[in-house]
Scaffold this motif. Structure first.
Motif, PDB file in Angstrom:
ATOM      1  N   VAL A  89      -6.208  -3.655  -6.899  1.00 13.13           N
ATOM      2  CA  VAL A  89      -4.835  -3.533  -7.385  1.00 13.13           C
ATOM      3  C   VAL A  89      -4.315  -2.103  -7.299  1.00 13.13           C
ATOM      4  O   VAL A  89      -3.120  -1.860  -7.135  1.00 13.13           O
ATOM      5  N   ASN A  90      -5.219  -1.133  -7.370  1.00 15.14           N
ATOM      6  CA  ASN A  90      -4.775   0.257  -7.420  1.00 15.14           C
ATOM      7  C   ASN A  90      -4.228   0.783  -6.104  1.00 15.14           C
ATOM      8  O   ASN A  90      -3.717   1.895  -6.043  1.00 15.14           O
ATOM      9  N   ILE A  91      -4.258  -0.047  -5.075  1.00 11.33           N
ATOM     10  CA  ILE A  91      -3.624   0.332  -3.804  1.00 11.33           C
ATOM     11  C   ILE A  91      -2.091   0.263  -3.931  1.00 11.33           C
ATOM     12  O   ILE A  91      -1.354   0.913  -3.189  1.00 11.33           O
ATOM     13  N   ALA A  92      -1.605  -0.503  -4.898  1.00 14.98           N
ATOM     14  CA  ALA A  92      -0.147  -0.708  -5.024  1.00 14.98           C
ATOM     15  C   ALA A  92       0.551   0.582  -5.445  1.00 14.98           C
ATOM     16  O   ALA A  92      -0.058   1.462  -6.053  1.00 14.98           O
ATOM     17  N   CYS A  93       1.842   0.694  -5.132  1.00 17.50           N
ATOM     18  CA  CYS A  93       2.610   1.887  -5.541  1.00 17.50           C
ATOM     19  C   CYS A  93       2.730   1.934  -7.060  1.00 17.50           C
ATOM     20  O   CYS A  93       2.777   3.009  -7.659  1.00 17.50           O
ATOM     21  N   TYR A  94       2.781   0.768  -7.693  1.00 20.56           N
ATOM     22  CA  TYR A  94       2.833   0.730  -9.158  1.00 20.56           C
ATOM     23  C   TYR A  94       1.899  -0.380  -9.650  1.00 20.56           C
ATOM     24  O   TYR A  94       2.333  -1.500  -9.937  1.00 20.56           O
ATOM     25  N   PRO A  95       0.598  -0.059  -9.716  1.00 21.66           N
ATOM     26  CA  PRO A  95      -0.392  -1.114  -9.984  1.00 21.66           C
ATOM     27  C   PRO A  95      -0.189  -1.901 -11.288  1.00 21.66           C
ATOM     28  O   PRO A  95      -0.550  -3.080 -11.332  1.00 21.66           O
ATOM     29  N   PRO A  96       0.376  -1.301 -12.358  1.00 19.20           N
ATOM     30  CA  PRO A  96       0.432  -2.098 -13.596  1.00 19.20           C
ATOM     31  C   PRO A  96       1.339  -3.317 -13.536  1.00 19.20           C
ATOM     32  O   PRO A  96       1.261  -4.187 -14.406  1.00 19.20           O
ATOM     33  N   GLU A  97       2.237  -3.386 -12.558  1.00 18.64           N
ATOM     34  CA  GLU A  97       3.139  -4.545 -12.527  1.00 18.64           C
ATOM     35  C   GLU A  97       2.998  -5.324 -11.222  1.00 18.64           C
ATOM     36  O   GLU A  97       2.865  -4.728 -10.148  1.00 18.64           O
ATOM     37  N   ALA A  98       3.091  -6.628 -11.353  1.00 23.40           N
ATOM     38  CA  ALA A  98       2.883  -7.504 -10.190  1.00 23.40           C
ATOM     39  C   ALA A  98       4.024  -7.392  -9.182  1.00 23.40           C
ATOM     40  O   ALA A  98       5.193  -7.434  -9.542  1.00 23.40           O
ATOM     41  N   ASP A  99       3.661  -7.232  -7.923  1.00 21.69           N
ATOM     42  CA  ASP A  99       4.619  -7.331  -6.820  1.00 21.69           C
ATOM     43  C   ASP A  99       4.627  -8.791  -6.348  1.00 21.69           C
ATOM     44  O   ASP A  99       3.600  -9.466  -6.423  1.00 21.69           O
ATOM     45  N   PHE A 100       5.762  -9.227  -5.839  1.00 22.53           N
ATOM     46  CA  PHE A 100       5.818 -10.624  -5.368  1.00 22.53           C
ATOM     47  C   PHE A 100       6.830 -10.745  -4.226  1.00 22.53           C
ATOM     48  O   PHE A 100       7.850 -10.063  -4.193  1.00 22.53           O
ATOM     49  N   VAL A 101       6.514 -11.633  -3.287  1.00 21.21           N
ATOM     50  CA  VAL A 101       7.362 -11.803  -2.094  1.00 21.21           C
ATOM     51  C   VAL A 101       8.534 -12.707  -2.460  1.00 21.21           C
ATOM     52  O   VAL A 101       8.355 -13.788  -3.036  1.00 21.21           O
ATOM     53  N   ILE A 102       9.766 -12.237  -2.132  1.00 24.35           N
ATOM     54  CA  ILE A 102      10.944 -13.068  -2.451  1.00 24.35           C
ATOM     55  C   ILE A 102      11.657 -13.563  -1.201  1.00 24.35           C
ATOM     56  O   ILE A 102      12.553 -14.386  -1.295  1.00 24.35           O
ATOM     57  N   SER A 103      11.262 -13.023  -0.045  1.00 27.30           N
ATOM     58  CA  SER A 103      11.929 -13.464   1.181  1.00 27.30           C
ATOM     59  C   SER A 103      11.003 -13.244   2.361  1.00 27.30           C
ATOM     60  O   SER A 103      10.441 -12.152   2.513  1.00 27.30           O
ATOM     61  N   SER A 104      10.805 -14.278   3.165  1.00 26.77           N
ATOM     62  CA  SER A 104      10.025 -14.130   4.394  1.00 26.77           C
ATOM     63  C   SER A 104      10.249 -15.354   5.277  1.00 26.77           C
ATOM     64  O   SER A 104       9.876 -16.470   4.896  1.00 26.77           O
ATOM     65  N   LYS A 105      10.890 -15.107   6.408  1.00 22.75           N
ATOM     66  CA  LYS A 105      11.092 -16.243   7.345  1.00 22.75           C
ATOM     67  C   LYS A 105       9.780 -16.528   8.059  1.00 22.75           C
ATOM     68  O   LYS A 105       9.430 -17.659   8.319  1.00 22.75           O
ATOM     69  N   GLU A 106       9.030 -15.444   8.348  1.00 24.93           N
ATOM     70  CA  GLU A 106       7.802 -15.610   9.113  1.00 24.93           C
ATOM     71  C   GLU A 106       6.686 -16.247   8.291  1.00 24.93           C
ATOM     72  O   GLU A 106       5.875 -17.021   8.806  1.00 24.93           O
ATOM     73  N   HIS A 107       6.645 -15.888   6.994  1.00 22.79           N
ATOM     74  CA  HIS A 107       5.589 -16.437   6.125  1.00 22.79           C
ATOM     75  C   HIS A 107       6.206 -17.050   4.866  1.00 22.79           C
ATOM     76  O   HIS A 107       6.002 -16.539   3.759  1.00 22.79           O
ATOM     77  N   GLU A 134       5.389 -19.373   3.132  1.00 17.31           N
ATOM     78  CA  GLU A 134       4.385 -19.787   2.131  1.00 17.31           C
ATOM     79  C   GLU A 134       4.095 -18.653   1.133  1.00 17.31           C
ATOM     80  O   GLU A 134       3.553 -18.898   0.052  1.00 17.31           O
ATOM     81  N   ARG A 135       4.448 -17.426   1.491  1.00 16.04           N
ATOM     82  CA  ARG A 135       4.187 -16.302   0.580  1.00 16.04           C
ATOM     83  C   ARG A 135       5.256 -16.160  -0.501  1.00 16.04           C
ATOM     84  O   ARG A 135       5.067 -15.459  -1.482  1.00 16.04           O
ATOM     85  N   VAL A 136       6.420 -16.778  -0.284  1.00 17.44           N
ATOM     86  CA  VAL A 136       7.551 -16.592  -1.215  1.00 17.44           C
ATOM     87  C   VAL A 136       7.289 -17.369  -2.502  1.00 17.44           C
ATOM     88  O   VAL A 136       6.952 -18.552  -2.454  1.00 17.44           O
ATOM     89  N   ILE A 137       7.417 -16.709  -3.643  1.00 17.75           N
ATOM     90  CA  ILE A 137       7.082 -17.427  -4.866  1.00 17.75           C
ATOM     91  C   ILE A 137       8.346 -17.908  -5.593  1.00 17.75           C
ATOM     92  O   ILE A 137       9.436 -17.354  -5.433  1.00 17.75           O
ATOM     93  N   GLY A 138       8.164 -18.930  -6.406  1.00 22.41           N
ATOM     94  CA  GLY A 138       9.259 -19.493  -7.196  1.00 22.41           C
ATOM     95  C   GLY A 138       9.173 -19.004  -8.637  1.00 22.41           C
ATOM     96  O   GLY A 138       8.275 -18.225  -8.997  1.00 22.41           O
ATOM     97  N   TYR A 139      10.098 -19.488  -9.443  1.00 27.30           N
ATOM     98  CA  TYR A 139      10.219 -18.988 -10.814  1.00 27.30           C
ATOM     99  C   TYR A 139       8.937 -19.167 -11.642  1.00 27.30           C
ATOM    100  O   TYR A 139       8.485 -18.241 -12.314  1.00 27.30           O
ATOM    101  N   ASP A 140       8.320 -20.339 -11.571  1.00 27.81           N
ATOM    102  CA  ASP A 140       7.149 -20.592 -12.431  1.00 27.81           C
ATOM    103  C   ASP A 140       6.000 -19.642 -12.086  1.00 27.81           C
ATOM    104  O   ASP A 140       5.340 -19.098 -12.982  1.00 27.81           O
ATOM    105  N   ASP A 141       5.790 -19.422 -10.787  1.00 28.61           N
ATOM    106  CA  ASP A 141       4.716 -18.498 -10.382  1.00 28.61           C
ATOM    107  C   ASP A 141       5.053 -17.071 -10.792  1.00 28.61           C
ATOM    108  O   ASP A 141       4.176 -16.297 -11.171  1.00 28.61           O
ATOM    109  N   TYR A 142       6.337 -16.713 -10.698  1.00 26.70           N
ATOM    110  CA  TYR A 142       6.786 -15.377 -11.119  1.00 26.70           C
ATOM    111  C   TYR A 142       6.445 -15.162 -12.602  1.00 26.70           C
ATOM    112  O   TYR A 142       5.873 -14.139 -12.978  1.00 26.70           O
ATOM    113  N   VAL A 143       6.757 -16.133 -13.425  1.00 23.47           N
ATOM    114  CA  VAL A 143       6.499 -15.996 -14.869  1.00 23.47           C
ATOM    115  C   VAL A 143       4.995 -15.880 -15.126  1.00 23.47           C
ATOM    116  O   VAL A 143       4.540 -15.001 -15.860  1.00 23.47           O
ATOM    117  N   ARG A 144       4.221 -16.742 -14.466  1.00 29.72           N
ATOM    118  CA  ARG A 144       2.757 -16.719 -14.668  1.00 29.72           C
ATOM    119  C   ARG A 144       2.181 -15.362 -14.243  1.00 29.72           C
ATOM    120  O   ARG A 144       1.373 -14.763 -14.947  1.00 29.72           O
TER     121      ARG A 144
END
Ligand SMILES: O=C(O)CCC(=O)C(=O)O
Length: 333
Positions: free
Chosen positions: A279-297, A299-309
């Motif tokens: 996790v410490n590779i992230a620019c801000y490790p304490p908070e979760a990053d998440f994909v919100i847009s990707s035409k190519e992938h 399957e990586r884009v998350i919805g509201y329930d996964d965001y909350v979890r």
């Protein structure tokens, strides 16, 4: 209305100046569900205080833009606790569909995509900011968002998108921005500025603060900045709360913790070793990053329930090291 891409002039203005203000990005009515939900949450929490005998009046009739100030006048601790409840520890408190819908708003994504030059977009740390009038604790000193991020991300582009939920004016404490200074890098910050925020001391600012742009922005607009754009926000001397949300976005090739989750968390919030190693590779490790847009992938884009979890999981987990970036402390006088 379909999202409108930025013009080439707007993109080059942003690249040259380090910021861009779009005053009419949304219909202001589009922000009403979020404002409404915030008001509901304030009432819900205020009723809890009332049930415990800590608060006599809810002041519901004051509406979103004045209610917490009225509560603060009656019971300072409850007002302060309400603000803290909404801001949350590591942005984890106010997780609502309305907030998520703003993060993934199609018009926003279109602009972020033009600014990043990338179709796949990762959302990152975000905050809700109720800035109460005449209080001072919401006045944010000069800083670059990069000052809060790990050093290995200084040369990556991370966009802050600041969305006011009221008209942001000089009186209610809009931001000030130092233009054309973002190419020089992240300058020295000090820890322990106003209300615990990081601060760039006057002698470390890349230019004289008299060069600052007063970033007023109507409700329905948004201010975009880079992680290296110095900015601050001024005192709220109006009669109402200055509500805003700040969101952060980057492209998929910027270091992130996308897809990294703890497999175990003990009662004190310590996660498994592998999680911290990754996790410490992230620019801000304490908070979760998440994909919100990707035409190519997609399957990586998350919805509201996964965001909350995901956000909740990270909030439960102690960060892997005490500070993402160690700055000297402000000298005490
Ligand atoms: O909302 C404010 O007053 C300041 C916001 C800020 O500094 C930021 O989003 O980085």
């Amino acid at each position: 209305m379909p999202p409108v891409p930025l013009t080439p002039q707007q993109v080059s203005f942003s690249h040259d100046e380090g910021f861009l203000i779009i005053p009419d990005l949304f219909n202001p009515v589009a922000l009403e569900p979020l404002r409404h939900e915030l008001h509901n949450e304030i009432n819900r929490k205020a009723r809890e205080f009332q049930a415990k005998g800590q608060l006599s009046e809810l002041h519901e009739e004051e509406g979103l833009d004045r209610q917490i100030s009225a509560i603060y006048r009656d019971a300072k601790e409850c007002g302060a606790a309400l603000v803290q409840h909404l801001i949350g520890e590591r942005g984890g408190a106010f997780l609502s569909p309305e907030m998520f819908n703003l993060i993934i708003n199609r018009k926003l994504i279109q602009i972020i995509s033009s600014l990043l030059g990338s179709e796949e977009i990762v959302a990152s740390a975000h905050r809700l900011r109720p800035k109460l009038p005449h209080l001072g604790s919401g006045d944010v000193p000069w800083h670059q968002d990069g000052g809060y991020l790990a050093e290995h991300c200084d040369d990556h582009l991370i966009i802050t998108c600041w969305v006011p939920l009221v008209d942001a004016t000089r009186e209610n404490g809009c931001m000030e921005i130092l233009p054309r200074t973002h190419l020089a890098g992240v300058v020295r910050h000090h820890a322990g500025g106003n209300a615990g925020f990081l601060v760039i001391k006057a002698e470390d600012l890349p230019t004289d603060p008299s060069q600052a742009i007063i970033a007023t922005c109507p409700r329905g607009g948004a201010v975009f900045m880079t992680n290296r754009t110095p900015h601050c926000s001024t005192p709220n001397i109006s009669d109402h709360i200055r509500w805003s949300v700040d969101l952060r976005y980057k492209s998929a090739d910027v270091p992130s913790n996308v897809g990294i989750k703890p497999t175990s968390i003990d009662a004190e919030g310590h996660a498994d070793r592998k999680f911290y190693e990754q996790v410490n590779i992230a620019c801000y490790p304490p908070e979760a990053d998440f994909v919100i847009s990707s035409k190519e992938h997609p399957e990586r884009v998350i919805g509201y329930d996964d965001y909350v979890r995901l956000r909740a999981l990270y909030t439960r987990t102690k960060p892997g090291y005490p500070e993402v970036r160690a700055w000297p402390a402000m000298p005490k006088f």
